[in-house]
Write a protein that holds these residues in place. Structure first.
Motif, PDB file in Angstrom:
ATOM      1  N   VAL A 263       0.881  -0.953  -0.116  1.00 53.46           N
ATOM      2  CA  VAL A 263       0.111   0.012   0.019  1.00 53.46           C
ATOM      3  C   VAL A 263       0.782   1.285  -0.067  1.00 53.46           C
ATOM      4  O   VAL A 263       2.030   1.025   0.522  1.00 53.46           O
ATOM      5  CB  VAL A 263      -0.911   0.014   1.218  1.00 53.46           C
ATOM      6  CG1 VAL A 263      -1.994  -1.046   1.170  1.00 53.46           C
ATOM      7  CG2 VAL A 263      -0.062   0.092   2.558  1.00 53.46           C
ATOM      8  N   VAL A 264       0.503   2.299  -0.579  1.00 52.34           N
ATOM      9  CA  VAL A 264       1.000   3.751  -0.481  1.00 52.34           C
ATOM     10  C   VAL A 264       0.351   4.449   0.427  1.00 52.34           C
ATOM     11  O   VAL A 264      -0.996   4.718   0.030  1.00 52.34           O
ATOM     12  CB  VAL A 264       1.085   4.381  -2.117  1.00 52.34           C
ATOM     13  CG1 VAL A 264       1.824   5.561  -1.916  1.00 52.34           C
ATOM     14  CG2 VAL A 264       2.264   3.230  -2.833  1.00 52.34           C
ATOM     15  N   LEU A 265       1.016   5.095   1.232  1.00 51.42           N
ATOM     16  CA  LEU A 265       0.363   6.025   2.286  1.00 51.42           C
ATOM     17  C   LEU A 265       0.746   7.358   2.137  1.00 51.42           C
ATOM     18  O   LEU A 265       2.064   7.658   1.977  1.00 51.42           O
ATOM     19  CB  LEU A 265       0.656   5.311   3.697  1.00 51.42           C
ATOM     20  CG  LEU A 265       0.370   3.960   4.094  1.00 51.42           C
ATOM     21  CD1 LEU A 265       0.906   3.784   5.533  1.00 51.42           C
ATOM     22  CD2 LEU A 265      -1.113   3.726   3.801  1.00 51.42           C
ATOM     23  N   PRO A 266      -0.178   8.292   1.984  1.00 51.58           N
ATOM     24  CA  PRO A 266       0.244   9.672   1.779  1.00 51.58           C
ATOM     25  C   PRO A 266       0.800  10.497   3.047  1.00 51.58           C
ATOM     26  O   PRO A 266       0.025  11.288   3.646  1.00 51.58           O
ATOM     27  CB  PRO A 266      -1.066  10.451   1.084  1.00 51.58           C
ATOM     28  CG  PRO A 266      -1.927   9.557   2.145  1.00 51.58           C
ATOM     29  CD  PRO A 266      -1.539   8.138   2.020  1.00 51.58           C
ATOM     30  N   VAL A 267       1.908   9.913   3.556  1.00 49.76           N
ATOM     31  CA  VAL A 267       2.253  10.405   4.831  1.00 49.76           C
ATOM     32  C   VAL A 267       3.574  10.865   4.354  1.00 49.76           C
ATOM     33  O   VAL A 267       4.420  10.124   3.687  1.00 49.76           O
ATOM     34  CB  VAL A 267       2.536   9.317   6.032  1.00 49.76           C
ATOM     35  CG1 VAL A 267       3.031   9.923   7.087  1.00 49.76           C
ATOM     36  CG2 VAL A 267       1.075   8.648   6.213  1.00 49.76           C
ATOM     37  N   GLY A 268       4.050  12.014   4.982  1.00 53.13           N
ATOM     38  CA  GLY A 268       5.385  12.528   4.565  1.00 53.13           C
ATOM     39  C   GLY A 268       5.279  12.901   2.963  1.00 53.13           C
ATOM     40  O   GLY A 268       4.731  13.504   2.540  1.00 53.13           O
ATOM     41  N   GLU A 269       6.295  12.292   2.297  1.00 55.69           N
ATOM     42  CA  GLU A 269       6.257  12.621   0.912  1.00 55.69           C
ATOM     43  C   GLU A 269       5.680  11.276   0.196  1.00 55.69           C
ATOM     44  O   GLU A 269       6.160  11.022  -0.800  1.00 55.69           O
ATOM     45  CB  GLU A 269       7.769  12.868   0.580  1.00 55.69           C
ATOM     46  CG  GLU A 269       8.207  14.432   0.860  1.00 55.69           C
ATOM     47  CD  GLU A 269       9.621  14.765   0.292  1.00 55.69           C
ATOM     48  OE1 GLU A 269      10.271  14.085   0.360  1.00 55.69           O
ATOM     49  OE2 GLU A 269       9.526  16.056   0.024  1.00 55.69           O
ATOM     50  N   GLY A 270       5.161  10.556   0.848  1.00 57.70           N
ATOM     51  CA  GLY A 270       4.570   9.142   0.392  1.00 57.70           C
ATOM     52  C   GLY A 270       5.357   8.268   0.673  1.00 57.70           C
ATOM     53  O   GLY A 270       6.414   8.196   0.476  1.00 57.70           O
ATOM     54  N   ILE A 271       4.862   7.019   1.282  1.00 56.12           N
ATOM     55  CA  ILE A 271       5.841   5.641   1.818  1.00 56.12           C
ATOM     56  C   ILE A 271       5.008   4.637   1.182  1.00 56.12           C
ATOM     57  O   ILE A 271       3.663   4.737   1.151  1.00 56.12           O
ATOM     58  CB  ILE A 271       6.109   5.828   3.197  1.00 56.12           C
ATOM     59  CG1 ILE A 271       4.664   5.725   3.947  1.00 56.12           C
ATOM     60  CG2 ILE A 271       6.999   6.727   3.748  1.00 56.12           C
ATOM     61  CD1 ILE A 271       5.109   5.255   5.583  1.00 56.12           C
ATOM     62  N   ALA A 272       5.778   3.836   0.408  1.00 54.22           N
ATOM     63  CA  ALA A 272       5.127   2.300   0.142  1.00 54.22           C
ATOM     64  C   ALA A 272       5.593   1.550   1.177  1.00 54.22           C
ATOM     65  O   ALA A 272       6.557   1.479   1.332  1.00 54.22           O
ATOM     66  CB  ALA A 272       5.604   2.044  -1.249  1.00 54.22           C
ATOM     67  N   VAL A 273       4.492   0.728   1.685  1.00 53.78           N
ATOM     68  CA  VAL A 273       4.740  -0.246   2.713  1.00 53.78           C
ATOM     69  C   VAL A 273       4.442  -1.626   2.147  1.00 53.78           C
ATOM     70  O   VAL A 273       3.143  -1.795   1.498  1.00 53.78           O
ATOM     71  CB  VAL A 273       3.815   0.079   4.019  1.00 53.78           C
ATOM     72  CG1 VAL A 273       4.281  -0.986   5.108  1.00 53.78           C
ATOM     73  CG2 VAL A 273       4.357   1.407   4.465  1.00 53.78           C
ATOM     74  N   SER A 274       5.431  -2.401   2.127  1.00 50.89           N
ATOM     75  CA  SER A 274       5.141  -3.638   1.609  1.00 50.89           C
ATOM     76  C   SER A 274       5.332  -4.918   2.500  1.00 50.89           C
ATOM     77  O   SER A 274       6.565  -4.894   3.079  1.00 50.89           O
ATOM     78  CB  SER A 274       6.118  -4.059   0.223  1.00 50.89           C
ATOM     79  OG  SER A 274       6.026  -3.168  -0.554  1.00 50.89           O
ATOM     80  N   TYR A 275       4.287  -5.909   2.728  1.00 46.56           N
ATOM     81  CA  TYR A 275       4.496  -6.839   3.815  1.00 46.56           C
ATOM     82  C   TYR A 275       4.885  -8.376   3.054  1.00 46.56           C
ATOM     83  O   TYR A 275       4.120  -8.460   1.868  1.00 46.56           O
ATOM     84  CB  TYR A 275       3.115  -7.045   4.405  1.00 46.56           C
ATOM     85  CG  TYR A 275       3.006  -7.997   5.290  1.00 46.56           C
ATOM     86  CD1 TYR A 275       3.671  -7.896   6.559  1.00 46.56           C
ATOM     87  CD2 TYR A 275       2.659  -9.222   4.906  1.00 46.56           C
ATOM     88  CE1 TYR A 275       3.529  -8.992   7.529  1.00 46.56           C
ATOM     89  CE2 TYR A 275       2.209 -10.485   5.804  1.00 46.56           C
ATOM     90  CZ  TYR A 275       2.842  -9.991   7.069  1.00 46.56           C
ATOM     91  OH  TYR A 275       2.978 -11.221   7.965  1.00 46.56           O
ATOM     92  N   TYR A 276       5.822  -8.870   3.341  1.00 45.24           N
ATOM     93  CA  TYR A 276       6.342 -10.026   2.777  1.00 45.24           C
ATOM     94  C   TYR A 276       5.627 -11.416   3.108  1.00 45.24           C
ATOM     95  O   TYR A 276       5.419 -11.495   4.533  1.00 45.24           O
ATOM     96  CB  TYR A 276       7.796 -10.144   3.108  1.00 45.24           C
ATOM     97  CG  TYR A 276       8.535 -11.408   2.286  1.00 45.24           C
ATOM     98  CD1 TYR A 276       8.423 -11.919   1.044  1.00 45.24           C
ATOM     99  CD2 TYR A 276       9.272 -12.080   3.069  1.00 45.24           C
ATOM    100  CE1 TYR A 276       8.785 -12.892   0.647  1.00 45.24           C
ATOM    101  CE2 TYR A 276       9.995 -13.334   2.648  1.00 45.24           C
ATOM    102  CZ  TYR A 276       9.706 -13.528   1.203  1.00 45.24           C
ATOM    103  OH  TYR A 276      10.351 -14.873   0.878  1.00 45.24           O
TER     104      TYR A 276
END
Length: 223
Positions: A208-221
């Motif tokens: 998921v990409v979260l619009p926090v800061g300058e945008g972070i992509a969080v990937s769960y393995y």
């Protein structure tokens, strides 16, 4: 009701975890030096993610003066490890000073030079990874660390939406329509797109990409 994006950013900042005195000093340092950093909104999220996966080991592709590493370290056990990588020796020395003052230097391993060279010297497994170095090398970083991830690991990529050289309009066009091919896309924007394409199309990850800061992509393995 439509909420202006500036108000959303202010709201997220106002409800972010309160930084401690050292993190606040590091915020001031970043502002004074004009050094881009993730800020407490993202820092608090990194710490929470590390706690959620019971992280023991963290690897950073790009660490600057140690801001994100300090947030990660707060969630690690006493025998944990966070590996910092940085081209700039002065910044890495500054990171060592900050982490020492924060009482977490014993958790830190400092690697001066190319993060992609450094990752080859570590076997893993890593529970958390931050990708925050040269944008055109994000995908390469993901491919290098992928076989060294623990099951249930999280990989976080900063600047997934914006940063100084990233052309958000073109990035949006590319991710919204994969057949799109905007003219004259710079290597930073292309690098972010290539990274997002790789992690979003890997069946072993949920992203998921979260619009926090300058945008972070969080990937769960899932592996």
């Amino acid at each position: 009701m439509d909420i202006p994006s500036d108000d959303i950013a202010r709201f997220v900042a106002a409800t972010a975890p309160e930084p401690d005195d050292l993190a606040r000093e590091m915020d001031y340092y970043a502002e004074a030096e004009g050094f881009p950093h993730v800020g407490p909104e993202v820092g608090g999220l990194l710490r929470m993610l590390a706690r959620m996966v019971d992280a023991r080991r963290v690897f950073e592709f790009g660490s600057g003066f140690g801001y994100s590493a300090y947030w990660w370290a707060q969630a690690l056990p006493d025998d944990g490890q966070v590996v910092l990588t940085e081209f700039d020796a002065d910044e890495l020395d500054q990171a060592r000073e900050f982490l020492t003052r924060g009482g977490v230097d014993h958790l830190a391993s400092y690697e001066h030079g190319d993060a992609l060279d450094a990752i080859e010297r570590y076997d893993g497994p890593f529970d958390c990874v931050l990708v925050d170095h040269q944008k055109h090398r994000y995908r390469e970083a993901f491919e290098a660390v992928r076989p060294k991830l623990a099951p249930g690991a999280v990989v976080v990529a900063d600047n997934a939406m914006t940063a100084g050289p990233i052309e958000f309009d073109k990035l949006l066009e590319m991710v919204a329509d994969e057949e799109s091919d905007p003219d004259d896309v710079n290597e930073h924007t292309q690098g972010i797109y290539d990274y997002l394409h790789a992690v979003r199309n890997d069946d072993d990850f949920e992203t998921v990409v979260l619009p926090v800061g300058e945008g972070i992509a969080v990937s769960y393995y899932l592996g």
